[in-house]
Enzyme design. Structure first.
Site, PDB file in Angstrom:
ATOM      1  N   HIS A   6      -1.523   0.993  -9.627  1.00 47.82           N
ATOM      2  CA  HIS A   6      -2.204   0.026  -8.745  1.00 47.82           C
ATOM      3  C   HIS A   6      -2.823  -1.121  -9.560  1.00 47.82           C
ATOM      4  CE1 HIS A   6      -4.276  -0.518  -4.595  1.00 47.82           C
ATOM      5  NE2 HIS A   6      -4.115  -1.688  -5.206  1.00 47.82           N
TER       6      HIS A   6
ATOM      7  N   ARG B 205       0.848  -1.187   0.000  1.00 43.96           N
ATOM      8  CA  ARG B 205       0.000   0.000   0.000  1.00 43.96           C
ATOM      9  C   ARG B 205       0.888   1.244   0.000  1.00 43.96           C
ATOM     10  NH1 ARG B 205      -3.665  -2.606  -1.599  1.00 43.96           N
ATOM     11  NH2 ARG B 205      -5.653  -3.026  -0.583  1.00 43.96           N
TER      12      ARG B 205
END
Ligand code: NAP
Ligand code: GLV
Length: 310
Positions: free
Chosen positions: A273, A225
């Protein structure tokens, strides 16, 4: 039983809700709408849901996540202790994470980045052959994702170690566990691949203190993350040359703002992502199985341990 479906900020997500409805005909699905009336849902099926979802649907007893990382769920307003959080387990993502890490590692270790840089000038310049034992890989997190990453890279004869809370052992992977073994893990690592979940313990984990313990001239691959990484510390360590490159898939702000310095940094490679996408067929099948287990009053696998945050 009614289910509310919320996929990021998209109100209509027919490409997900139609197969979910087909897989679970006994459940009545409703799209989440920002200003719609409560539907009386007992189940929520979500990806990056709006923060007020549970306040608007206070009858929800279980939230099923269309992804592996549940950090966005733990921040929901009105999240009671008795609400079950259930995440995807692999569902075709682990092999994608392994591919991504392999790409970043091989690009550096086989110097494909160098060949990319000289192609335009028509330069034929073979680089020295790989000395594999010098490309020590360290994988942060040895869960569903990290274990697959570690095993894939070890299968290509890279020296691989894994670090986790419990020091999980896997054949062919050097195992390190807990904060006390972290310095030894970092000191032997040249390519650090992050697959940790985002929790209170791991936020800002990739910072000057940890990254500066890596070998000189190391590489970072962040597929966990964005909030794991202290961005200015990465930039400072690239500047000094302690780190030689970074491949980043996740960011503190997504989409990454167009004026962010990462975009133009010569040593940083960016992807939006996409290290591992939630594959529809695999995800729908797995969520449908988990929902049925929950509806029978049993505990589905992939239940998040709320005390640990993953
Ligand atoms: P998982 O199976 O729950 O594994 C988590 C691992 O992290 C476990 O090995 C755990 O240790 C370790 N860990 C957790 N907190 C730790 C701490 N404080 N110190 C040391 N180790 C710690 O999760 P997963 O399915 O592998 O997914 C991991 C993460 O990958 C997700 O949370 C998500 O953020 C990320 N992800 C990213 C993408 C993408 O496209 N970029 C896609 C999928 C997933 P123990 O084994 O000891 O419990
Ligand atoms: C993607 O980032 C996931 O957590 O599944």
């Amino acid at each position: 039983m009614k289910a509310i479906f919320a996929y990021a900020d998209r109100i209509e997500s027919p490409t997900w809700i139609a197969p979910l409805q087909a897989a679970l005909p006994e459940v009545e699905f409703h799209h989440w709408r920002p200003d719609g009336p409560p539907v009386g849902a007992e189940l929520a099926i979500v990806w990056n849901p709006p923060r007020d979802l549970l306040r608007r649907e206070p009858g929800v007893r279980a939230v099923f996540n269309l992804g592996a990382g549940v950090d966005a769920l733990l921040g929901l307003d009105g999240l009671r202790d008795d609400i079950q959080l259930v995440r995807l387990e692999d569902a075709g993502m682990a092999v994608q994470m392994a591919e991504y890490a392999a790409y970043a590692l091989i690009r550096a270790s086989r110097q494909f980045d160098v060949y990319e840089g000289v192609q335009a000038s028509g330069t034929w310049a073979p680089q020295p052959a790989i000395r594999r034992k010098e490309w020590t890989v360290g994988v942060l997190g040895m869960g569903v994702m990290g274990a697959r990453v570690a095993q894939t890279l070890a299968a290509m004869d890279y020296p691989v170690a894994g670090w986790s809370r419990s020091g999980k052992a896997l054949p062919g992977i050097e195992s390190f566990g807990g904060r006390e073994q972290l310095p030894a893990f970092l000191a032997r690592t040249r390519v650090l691949v992050n697959t940790l979940p985002l929790t209170d313990d791991t936020r800002n984990f990739l910072c000057r203190e940890t990254l500066s313990q890596l070998m000189q001239g190391s590489y970072l691959v962040n597929i966990g993350r964005g909030d794991h990484l202290v961005e200015e510390d990465l930039l400072a360590l690239l500047e000094t040359g302690h780190l030689k490159g970074a491949t980043l898939d996740v960011f503190r702000t997504e989409p990454l703002p167009s004026d962010h310095p990462f975009w133009t940094h010569p040593a940083i490679t960016i992807t939006p992502h996409v290290a591992a996408a939630s594959l529809k067929e695999e995800s729908v099948t797995q969520i449908a199985d988990k929902v049925r287990v929950f509806m029978r009053g049993e505990r589905p696998t992939g239940l998040v341990a709320r005390s640990k945050g993953y």
